[in-house]
Design a protein around this motif. Structure first.
Motif, PDB file in Angstrom:
ATOM      1  N   VAL A  83       0.844  -1.201   0.000  1.00  0.00           N
ATOM      2  CA  VAL A  83       0.000   0.000   0.000  1.00  0.00           C
ATOM      3  C   VAL A  83       0.879   1.250   0.000  1.00  0.00           C
ATOM      4  O   VAL A  83       0.606   2.223  -0.716  1.00  0.00           O
ATOM      5  CB  VAL A  83      -0.955   0.003   1.212  1.00  0.00           C
ATOM      6  CG1 VAL A  83      -1.630   1.363   1.372  1.00  0.00           C
ATOM      7  CG2 VAL A  83      -2.014  -1.083   1.044  1.00  0.00           C
ATOM      8  N   LEU A  84       1.944   1.231   0.797  1.00  0.00           N
ATOM      9  CA  LEU A  84       2.870   2.356   0.823  1.00  0.00           C
ATOM     10  C   LEU A  84       3.509   2.564  -0.550  1.00  0.00           C
ATOM     11  O   LEU A  84       3.682   3.710  -1.004  1.00  0.00           O
ATOM     12  CB  LEU A  84       3.949   2.116   1.874  1.00  0.00           C
ATOM     13  CG  LEU A  84       5.020   3.215   2.026  1.00  0.00           C
ATOM     14  CD1 LEU A  84       4.371   4.536   2.404  1.00  0.00           C
ATOM     15  CD2 LEU A  84       6.063   2.802   3.069  1.00  0.00           C
ATOM     16  N   LEU A  85       3.829   1.478  -1.227  1.00  0.00           N
ATOM     17  CA  LEU A  85       4.410   1.572  -2.571  1.00  0.00           C
ATOM     18  C   LEU A  85       3.425   2.227  -3.535  1.00  0.00           C
ATOM     19  O   LEU A  85       3.813   3.073  -4.358  1.00  0.00           O
ATOM     20  CB  LEU A  85       4.803   0.176  -3.066  1.00  0.00           C
ATOM     21  CG  LEU A  85       5.438   0.108  -4.457  1.00  0.00           C
ATOM     22  CD1 LEU A  85       6.736   0.914  -4.497  1.00  0.00           C
ATOM     23  CD2 LEU A  85       5.700  -1.349  -4.837  1.00  0.00           C
ATOM     24  N   VAL A  86       2.153   1.847  -3.439  1.00  0.00           N
ATOM     25  CA  VAL A  86       1.124   2.461  -4.290  1.00  0.00           C
ATOM     26  C   VAL A  86       1.042   3.963  -4.020  1.00  0.00           C
ATOM     27  O   VAL A  86       0.984   4.780  -4.951  1.00  0.00           O
ATOM     28  CB  VAL A  86      -0.244   1.800  -4.044  1.00  0.00           C
ATOM     29  CG1 VAL A  86      -1.362   2.607  -4.707  1.00  0.00           C
ATOM     30  CG2 VAL A  86      -0.255   0.373  -4.575  1.00  0.00           C
ATOM     31  N   LEU A  87       1.059   4.337  -2.742  1.00  0.00           N
ATOM     32  CA  LEU A  87       0.982   5.756  -2.394  1.00  0.00           C
ATOM     33  C   LEU A  87       2.206   6.523  -2.896  1.00  0.00           C
ATOM     34  O   LEU A  87       2.094   7.665  -3.359  1.00  0.00           O
ATOM     35  CB  LEU A  87       0.836   5.919  -0.881  1.00  0.00           C
ATOM     36  CG  LEU A  87      -0.450   5.367  -0.269  1.00  0.00           C
ATOM     37  CD1 LEU A  87      -0.429   5.534   1.244  1.00  0.00           C
ATOM     38  CD2 LEU A  87      -1.679   6.055  -0.866  1.00  0.00           C
ATOM     39  N   LEU A  88       3.373   5.900  -2.820  1.00  0.00           N
ATOM     40  CA  LEU A  88       4.585   6.557  -3.303  1.00  0.00           C
ATOM     41  C   LEU A  88       4.542   6.743  -4.819  1.00  0.00           C
ATOM     42  O   LEU A  88       4.994   7.779  -5.341  1.00  0.00           O
ATOM     43  CB  LEU A  88       5.822   5.741  -2.909  1.00  0.00           C
ATOM     44  CG  LEU A  88       6.208   5.785  -1.433  1.00  0.00           C
ATOM     45  CD1 LEU A  88       7.354   4.814  -1.142  1.00  0.00           C
ATOM     46  CD2 LEU A  88       6.594   7.201  -1.015  1.00  0.00           C
ATOM     47  N   ARG A  89       4.006   5.770  -5.514  1.00  0.00           N
ATOM     48  CA  ARG A  89       3.908   5.879  -6.973  1.00  0.00           C
ATOM     49  C   ARG A  89       2.931   6.976  -7.379  1.00  0.00           C
ATOM     50  O   ARG A  89       3.030   7.526  -8.474  1.00  0.00           O
ATOM     51  CB  ARG A  89       3.487   4.541  -7.585  1.00  0.00           C
ATOM     52  CG  ARG A  89       4.530   3.442  -7.467  1.00  0.00           C
ATOM     53  CD  ARG A  89       4.128   2.200  -8.224  1.00  0.00           C
ATOM     54  NE  ARG A  89       4.024   2.449  -9.661  1.00  0.00           N
ATOM     55  CZ  ARG A  89       3.646   1.527 -10.540  1.00  0.00           C
ATOM     56  NH1 ARG A  89       3.331   0.305 -10.124  1.00  0.00           N
ATOM     57  NH2 ARG A  89       3.570   1.815 -11.821  1.00  0.00           N
ATOM     58  N   ARG A  90       1.989   7.291  -6.496  1.00  0.00           N
ATOM     59  CA  ARG A  90       1.002   8.331  -6.807  1.00  0.00           C
ATOM     60  C   ARG A  90       1.224   9.571  -5.953  1.00  0.00           C
ATOM     61  O   ARG A  90       0.300  10.335  -5.696  1.00  0.00           O
ATOM     62  CB  ARG A  90      -0.399   7.750  -6.602  1.00  0.00           C
ATOM     63  CG  ARG A  90      -0.635   6.506  -7.451  1.00  0.00           C
ATOM     64  CD  ARG A  90      -2.041   5.974  -7.372  1.00  0.00           C
ATOM     65  NE  ARG A  90      -2.993   6.855  -8.015  1.00  0.00           N
ATOM     66  CZ  ARG A  90      -4.231   6.478  -8.369  1.00  0.00           C
ATOM     67  NH1 ARG A  90      -4.622   5.234  -8.161  1.00  0.00           N
ATOM     68  NH2 ARG A  90      -5.063   7.319  -8.924  1.00  0.00           N
TER      69      ARG A  90
END
Length: 231
Positions: free
Chosen positions: A180-187
């Motif tokens: 989830v953190l990776l998704v947030l970082l990508r966006r």
């Protein structure tokens, strides 16, 4: 893949939920079980709510409520029905998640149907167990984190709340935090543009982590609610 939106397939989602629920109810264990399932059924009867790393307080509250709210069957059977409901919900939310990721309706339906009859989910949706509720939270996180569309304040708050409830239920939900953190970082550009959205993201993170504090600080504590006979 296509651009189908989940909101256009509400009827299909409900139909899939109903079909999965019917399957699980028809094949559910009719009474007292053994092993961990028996412990969960007995816990609902005793209404013992424990808070710790190896406890399931949210599941205990749900089975306690279902055991007293449902007007049919024994208490042991009503506890098992909680697993059936959340197993079916996991199937329906997975369908919605795949649609939100822009898979075609046919692909989403096929994958969700396969999940419904898989040994892992089916076997855990017909006995008193914690895993169908966990599967529901995992599917909900998938839908909120990986689905297409903008990250709105409501979406990030709901994502945080689902992660928090999932963590309260089963500690392995912590393994969902890194992706989830990776998704947030990508966006991050989308999230950083709007101050209100940044604040909502911070609030969502607080909601996600909130259950960890009482578990770590007060683990081992317990409370009792009015008990009921198991049969």
């Amino acid at each position: 893949m296509s651009g189908d939106r989940p909101s256009r397939h509400g009827g299909s989602t409900l139909l899939l939920f109903g079909a999965a629920l019917a399957l699980y109810v028809l094949t559910a264990a009719p009474g007292l079980l053994w092993g961990d399932s028996a412990d969960f059924q007995a816990s609902a009867a005793r209404a013992d709510l424990a808070l710790g790393v190896r406890t399931y307080p949210l599941y205990d509250l749900l089975t306690y409520g279902a055991g007293r709210a449902l007007p049919f069957g024994t208490l042991a059977y009503r506890v098992t029905l909680v697993s059936a409901v959340f197993g079916a919900a996991a199937v329906a939310v997975t369908f919605a998640a795949l649609l939100s990721m822009r898979f075609s309706r046919l692909a989403a339906l096929g994958a969700s149907a396969a999940l419904a009859v898989s040994h892992g989910l089916w076997s855990q949706s017909v006995v008193a167990e914690v895993y169908s509720l966990h599967a529901f939270f995992v599917a909900a996180v998938l839908a909120l984190a990986a689905g297409a569309g903008p990250f709105t304040r409501r979406r990030v708050l709901l994502l945080g709340a689902v992660l928090g409830l999932g963590l309260l239920h089963h500690r392995t939900t912590a393994f969902l935090f890194p992706p989830v953190l990776l998704v947030l970082l990508r966006r991050r550009r989308e999230l950083l543009r709007d101050r209100a959205l940044r604040l909502a993201t911070a609030a969502g993170a607080a909601l996600a982590l909130a259950p960890a504090a009482p578990i770590l600080l007060f683990g081992g504590g317990a409370a009792s609610l009015p008990a009921s006979p198991l049969d």
